[in-house]
Design a protein around this motif. Structure first.
Motif, PDB file in Angstrom:
ATOM      1  N   ARG A  32       0.694  -1.308  -0.019  1.00  0.00           N
ATOM      2  CA  ARG A  32      -0.218  -0.038   0.012  1.00  0.00           C
ATOM      3  C   ARG A  32       0.831   1.161  -0.044  1.00  0.00           C
ATOM      4  O   ARG A  32       0.548   2.337  -0.422  1.00  0.00           O
ATOM      5  N   PHE A  33       1.959   1.156   0.477  1.00  0.00           N
ATOM      6  CA  PHE A  33       3.084   2.251   0.491  1.00  0.00           C
ATOM      7  C   PHE A  33       3.192   2.673  -0.985  1.00  0.00           C
ATOM      8  O   PHE A  33       3.467   3.982  -1.148  1.00  0.00           O
ATOM      9  N   SER A  35       1.096   2.676  -3.316  1.00  0.00           N
ATOM     10  CA  SER A  35       0.067   3.502  -3.855  1.00  0.00           C
ATOM     11  C   SER A  35       0.018   4.531  -3.299  1.00  0.00           C
ATOM     12  O   SER A  35      -0.091   5.863  -3.764  1.00  0.00           O
ATOM     13  N   ILE A  36       0.432   4.999  -1.918  1.00  0.00           N
ATOM     14  CA  ILE A  36       0.736   6.268  -1.194  1.00  0.00           C
ATOM     15  C   ILE A  36       1.526   6.897  -2.199  1.00  0.00           C
ATOM     16  O   ILE A  36       1.424   8.101  -2.253  1.00  0.00           O
ATOM     17  N   GLY A  39       0.608   8.596  -5.151  1.00  0.00           N
ATOM     18  CA  GLY A  39      -0.312   9.852  -4.934  1.00  0.00           C
ATOM     19  C   GLY A  39       0.537  11.107  -4.498  1.00  0.00           C
ATOM     20  O   GLY A  39       0.182  12.078  -5.067  1.00  0.00           O
ATOM     21  N   ALA A 228      -5.479   4.095  -0.496  1.00  0.00           N
ATOM     22  CA  ALA A 228      -4.057   4.470  -0.368  1.00  0.00           C
ATOM     23  C   ALA A 228      -3.427   5.653  -1.311  1.00  0.00           C
ATOM     24  O   ALA A 228      -2.687   6.572  -0.759  1.00  0.00           O
ATOM     25  N   PHE A 229      -3.644   5.543  -2.549  1.00  0.00           N
ATOM     26  CA  PHE A 229      -3.340   6.306  -3.542  1.00  0.00           C
ATOM     27  C   PHE A 229      -3.913   7.818  -3.254  1.00  0.00           C
ATOM     28  O   PHE A 229      -3.194   8.957  -3.133  1.00  0.00           O
ATOM     29  N   LEU A 231      -5.043   8.834  -0.288  1.00  0.00           N
ATOM     30  CA  LEU A 231      -4.395   9.380   0.979  1.00  0.00           C
ATOM     31  C   LEU A 231      -3.134   9.859   0.717  1.00  0.00           C
ATOM     32  O   LEU A 231      -3.045  11.093   1.360  1.00  0.00           O
ATOM     33  N   GLY A 232      -2.354   9.509  -0.168  1.00  0.00           N
ATOM     34  CA  GLY A 232      -0.967   9.956  -0.310  1.00  0.00           C
ATOM     35  C   GLY A 232      -1.218  11.286  -1.045  1.00  0.00           C
ATOM     36  O   GLY A 232      -0.572  12.463  -0.720  1.00  0.00           O
ATOM     37  N   SER A 235      -3.239  14.240   1.336  1.00  0.00           N
ATOM     38  CA  SER A 235      -2.249  14.516   2.531  1.00  0.00           C
ATOM     39  C   SER A 235      -1.131  15.418   1.964  1.00  0.00           C
ATOM     40  O   SER A 235      -0.729  16.415   2.246  1.00  0.00           O
ATOM     41  N   TYR A 236      -0.445  15.026   0.768  1.00  0.00           N
ATOM     42  CA  TYR A 236       0.764  15.893   0.236  1.00  0.00           C
ATOM     43  C   TYR A 236       0.158  17.196  -0.347  1.00  0.00           C
ATOM     44  O   TYR A 236       0.850  18.074  -0.456  1.00  0.00           O
TER      45      TYR A 236
END
Length: 243
Positions: A32-33, A35-36, A39, A228-229, A231-232, A235-236
Motif C-alpha cells: 500500500r506504501f 500507492s501512497i 499519490g 492509499a493512492f 490518501l497520499g 495529504s501531500y
C-alpha cells in the motif's frame, strides 16, 4: 543550498541501491506504501510542477529569438505530453518484447530493449537530480518536498523495473540509475544554462512522472489501493498548500 542538494542527491542514490531491502516494498501482491507514493508524486506534479510551467511561459515571453524556441513560449505543455508519450512507448516496447520472447520460452525482454529502457530512465533520473539543484525553491522546505516526492517516486520506479527486468536490473540497471543521479547533480551544480532549458526539463519530468505512476497503479494484476493512492495525494496536496 548546494550542499543540501548534494545530500539529497546521495539520498536518491541510496534509494536505488538499497530500496530492494525495504520490507515495506516486498508486500505481495503490492505494498500500500507504493500507492501512497504514487499519490504523493502525482500531487507534486499537479500542485507544483504544472503551475510552475505557467510561470515559465510568462517569463519566457519575448525572450526567445530562435523561431523554434519561440514556439515553446505558448506551448510548453506539449513537452509534458511528449514526456508522457515517450515513456508510454518505452513501456509498450518492453511488454511487446517480453510477450514475443515468452513464446520461445524466455519471458524476459531482449538485451537491446533492456538497455534502451534503462538508459531512458537514467536520463530521467539525471533530469530529476539536475532540477534538484536548478529549481528555484523558496526555502529549504521547498527542496525537501521535492526530495520526498521524487524519492518515493524512485522507490516505485525501482519496484517496477526490478519486476520487469529482474536480475539484470539488480546487476546493471540500479547502478546506472544511481550513477546518473550524480551526473545530473554535477551538471546542475557546475553548468549554467538558459531558463528555457529548465522549463523544458520540468515539463518533460511532469509528463514522465504522470505516466510512470499510472502504469504502476492501473494494471489489474497490481491490485493497487485506490484509498492509499488518494490518501497520499490528498495529504501531500494539503502539505504543499500549507507550505
Amino acid at each position: 543550498m548546494i550542499w543540501l542538494s548534494f545530500i539529497f542527491a546521495v539520498g536518491f542514490v541510496g534509494i536505488h541501491l538499497f530500496s530492494k531491502r525495504l520490507k515495506l516494498l516486498k508486500v505481495l501482491p503490492r505494498s500500500r506504501f507504493l500507492s501512497i507514493a504514487g499519490g504523493i508524486s502525482v500531487a507534486y506534479v499537479f500542485m507544483h510542477l504544472l503551475p510552475e510551467l505557467g510561470v515559465f511561459q510568462k517569463e519566457l515571453q519575448g525572450k526567445l529569438e530562435n523561431g523554434g524556441l519561440q514556439f515553446l513560449e505558448n506551448h510548453i505543455y506539449l513537452i509534458a505530453m511528449a514526456g508522457l508519450v515517450i515513456f508510454y512507448a518505452l513501456e509498450h516496447s518492453v511488454k511487446t518484447s517480453k510477450r514475443k520472447n515468452k513464446q520461445s520460452g524466455n519471458p524476459q525482454a531482449t538485451s537491446g530493449i533492456f538497455w534502451v529502457h534503462i538508459i531512458s530512465f537514467a536520463l530521467y533520473n539525471g533530469v530529476i537530480s539536475y532540477l534538484l539543484v536548478r529549481e528555484e525553491y523558496e526555502d529549504v522546505w521547498g527542496m525537501l518536498l521535492f526530495f520526498i516526492a521524487m524519492g518515493v517516486h524512485f522507490m516505485t520506479n525501482d519496484k517496477g523495473l526490478r519486476a520487469t527486468h529482474q536480475e539484470e536490473y539488480d546487476r546493471y540497471g540500479r547502478w546506472l540509475l544511481a550513477f546518473s543521479i550524480l551526473i545530473g547533480w554535477g551538471i546542475g551544480a557546475f553548468a549554467d544554462v538558459h531558463e528555457w532549458i529548465i522549463s523544458v526539463l520540468t515539463a518533460f519530468l511532469a509528463g514522465g512522472v504522470i505516466l510512470n505512476v499510472l502504469k504502476e497503479e492501473l494494471p489489474e494484476e497490481r491490485e493497487s489501493s485506490l484509498l492509499a493512492f488518494c490518501l497520499g495525494l490528498t495529504s501531500y496536496s494539503i502539505l504543499l498548500l500549507l507550505l
